[in-house]
Motif scaffolding. Sequence first.
Motif, PDB file in Angstrom:
ATOM      1  N   LEU A   2      16.249   3.443  -5.619  1.00  0.00           N
ATOM      2  CA  LEU A   2      15.035   3.440  -4.802  1.00  0.00           C
ATOM      3  C   LEU A   2      13.812   3.087  -5.632  1.00  0.00           C
ATOM      4  N   LEU A   3      13.714   3.680  -6.801  1.00  0.00           N
ATOM      5  CA  LEU A   3      12.566   3.406  -7.671  1.00  0.00           C
ATOM      6  C   LEU A   3      12.560   1.957  -8.147  1.00  0.00           C
ATOM      7  N   THR A   4      13.711   1.441  -8.514  1.00  0.00           N
ATOM      8  CA  THR A   4      13.819   0.040  -8.931  1.00  0.00           C
ATOM      9  C   THR A   4      13.457  -0.893  -7.788  1.00  0.00           C
ATOM     10  N   SER A   5      13.908  -0.556  -6.587  1.00  0.00           N
ATOM     11  CA  SER A   5      13.584  -1.371  -5.410  1.00  0.00           C
ATOM     12  C   SER A   5      12.078  -1.422  -5.188  1.00  0.00           C
ATOM     13  N   ILE A   6      11.426  -0.285  -5.330  1.00  0.00           N
ATOM     14  CA  ILE A   6       9.971  -0.238  -5.112  1.00  0.00           C
ATOM     15  C   ILE A   6       9.241  -1.058  -6.175  1.00  0.00           C
ATOM     16  N   LEU A   7       9.672  -0.942  -7.422  1.00  0.00           N
ATOM     17  CA  LEU A   7       9.001  -1.660  -8.499  1.00  0.00           C
ATOM     18  C   LEU A   7       9.205  -3.168  -8.408  1.00  0.00           C
ATOM     19  N   THR A   8      10.375  -3.610  -7.998  1.00  0.00           N
ATOM     20  CA  THR A   8      10.641  -5.050  -7.935  1.00  0.00           C
ATOM     21  C   THR A   8      10.039  -5.696  -6.689  1.00  0.00           C
ATOM     22  N   ARG A   9       9.693  -4.903  -5.690  1.00  0.00           N
ATOM     23  CA  ARG A   9       9.136  -5.458  -4.453  1.00  0.00           C
ATOM     24  C   ARG A   9       7.610  -5.383  -4.421  1.00  0.00           C
ATOM     25  N   HIS A  10       6.999  -5.307  -5.559  1.00  0.00           N
ATOM     26  CA  HIS A  10       5.537  -5.187  -5.646  1.00  0.00           C
ATOM     27  C   HIS A  10       4.838  -6.354  -4.947  1.00  0.00           C
ATOM     28  N   GLN A  11       5.353  -7.564  -5.113  1.00  0.00           N
ATOM     29  CA  GLN A  11       4.729  -8.740  -4.490  1.00  0.00           C
ATOM     30  C   GLN A  11       4.850  -8.667  -2.965  1.00  0.00           C
ATOM     31  N   GLU A  12       5.995  -8.197  -2.480  1.00  0.00           N
ATOM     32  CA  GLU A  12       6.179  -8.047  -1.037  1.00  0.00           C
ATOM     33  C   GLU A  12       5.157  -7.056  -0.468  1.00  0.00           C
ATOM     34  N   PHE A  13       4.925  -5.962  -1.182  1.00  0.00           N
ATOM     35  CA  PHE A  13       3.954  -4.975  -0.724  1.00  0.00           C
ATOM     36  C   PHE A  13       2.538  -5.539  -0.740  1.00  0.00           C
ATOM     37  N   ALA A  14       2.237  -6.348  -1.726  1.00  0.00           N
ATOM     38  CA  ALA A  14       0.916  -6.979  -1.797  1.00  0.00           C
ATOM     39  C   ALA A  14       0.705  -7.912  -0.599  1.00  0.00           C
ATOM     40  N   ILE A  15       1.735  -8.637  -0.223  1.00  0.00           N
ATOM     41  CA  ILE A  15       1.627  -9.525   0.942  1.00  0.00           C
ATOM     42  C   ILE A  15       1.418  -8.712   2.216  1.00  0.00           C
ATOM     43  N   LEU A  16       2.170  -7.619   2.355  1.00  0.00           N
ATOM     44  CA  LEU A  16       2.006  -6.766   3.535  1.00  0.00           C
ATOM     45  C   LEU A  16       0.597  -6.183   3.613  1.00  0.00           C
ATOM     46  N   GLN A  17       0.056  -5.797   2.470  1.00  0.00           N
ATOM     47  CA  GLN A  17      -1.302  -5.266   2.465  1.00  0.00           C
ATOM     48  C   GLN A  17      -2.335  -6.355   2.735  1.00  0.00           C
ATOM     49  N   SER A  18      -2.047  -7.571   2.315  1.00  0.00           N
ATOM     50  CA  SER A  18      -3.004  -8.656   2.554  1.00  0.00           C
ATOM     51  C   SER A  18      -3.090  -9.032   4.025  1.00  0.00           C
ATOM     52  N   ILE A  19      -2.050  -8.758   4.789  1.00  0.00           N
ATOM     53  CA  ILE A  19      -2.104  -9.076   6.224  1.00  0.00           C
ATOM     54  C   ILE A  19      -2.492  -7.863   7.060  1.00  0.00           C
ATOM     55  N   GLY A  20      -2.886  -6.767   6.385  1.00  0.00           N
ATOM     56  CA  GLY A  20      -3.474  -5.666   7.135  1.00  0.00           C
ATOM     57  C   GLY A  20      -2.776  -4.320   7.053  1.00  0.00           C
ATOM     58  N   MET A  21      -1.703  -4.201   6.319  1.00  0.00           N
ATOM     59  CA  MET A  21      -1.036  -2.902   6.208  1.00  0.00           C
ATOM     60  C   MET A  21      -1.856  -1.995   5.293  1.00  0.00           C
ATOM     61  N   THR A  22      -2.103  -0.779   5.745  1.00  0.00           N
ATOM     62  CA  THR A  22      -2.871   0.166   4.942  1.00  0.00           C
ATOM     63  C   THR A  22      -1.949   0.864   3.932  1.00  0.00           C
ATOM     64  N   ASN A  23      -2.570   1.519   2.963  1.00  0.00           N
ATOM     65  CA  ASN A  23      -1.787   2.258   1.966  1.00  0.00           C
ATOM     66  C   ASN A  23      -0.967   3.374   2.617  1.00  0.00           C
ATOM     67  N   LYS A  24      -1.544   4.020   3.611  1.00  0.00           N
ATOM     68  CA  LYS A  24      -0.835   5.094   4.315  1.00  0.00           C
ATOM     69  C   LYS A  24       0.401   4.543   5.030  1.00  0.00           C
ATOM     70  N   GLN A  25       0.247   3.397   5.684  1.00  0.00           N
ATOM     71  CA  GLN A  25       1.390   2.793   6.371  1.00  0.00           C
ATOM     72  C   GLN A  25       2.465   2.358   5.369  1.00  0.00           C
ATOM     73  N   LEU A  26       2.040   1.848   4.234  1.00  0.00           N
ATOM     74  CA  LEU A  26       2.989   1.433   3.200  1.00  0.00           C
ATOM     75  C   LEU A  26       3.762   2.637   2.662  1.00  0.00           C
ATOM     76  N   LYS A  27       3.056   3.737   2.396  1.00  0.00           N
ATOM     77  CA  LYS A  27       3.731   4.947   1.907  1.00  0.00           C
ATOM     78  C   LYS A  27       4.689   5.497   2.957  1.00  0.00           C
ATOM     79  N   THR A  28       4.268   5.479   4.220  1.00  0.00           N
ATOM     80  CA  THR A  28       5.139   5.954   5.296  1.00  0.00           C
ATOM     81  C   THR A  28       6.396   5.099   5.384  1.00  0.00           C
ATOM     82  N   MET A  29       6.232   3.794   5.278  1.00  0.00           N
ATOM     83  CA  MET A  29       7.380   2.893   5.314  1.00  0.00           C
ATOM     84  C   MET A  29       8.334   3.195   4.160  1.00  0.00           C
ATOM     85  N   LEU A  30       7.802   3.414   2.971  1.00  0.00           N
ATOM     86  CA  LEU A  30       8.633   3.684   1.804  1.00  0.00           C
ATOM     87  C   LEU A  30       9.326   5.042   1.890  1.00  0.00           C
TER      88      LEU A  30
END
Length: 92
Positions: A2-30
């Motif tokens: 799980l930790l490796t998945s989160i660290l390697t998907r950093h770019q995916e999370f940045a894209i999601l945040q750039s289109i409007g996902m908040t930090n709270k929504q990102l944490k909830t998803m994770l």
Amino acid sequence: ALLTSILTRHQEFAILQSIGMTNKQLKTMLVYEGLYYVLGTSICSILLGSLLSVLIAKPLSAQIWFMSYKFIIWPLILVLPVLLVLGICLPL
């Protein structure tokens, strides 16, 4: 995993945040993703552990005179809260 998945998907999370996902929504998803990992791991470990115990350990213990077979499920159940805590805390 799980930790490796989160660290390697950093770019995916940045894209999601750039289109409007908040930090709270990102944490909830994770956190939900972590809980799905815990659920899958729990089901697989209980089913495979029980099945392999009966198919391998029981016949093996029947052939060894000083060994007796006793299936104990409480260690598997004791690990579940630890997995839940890891599934929630690691994404946060």
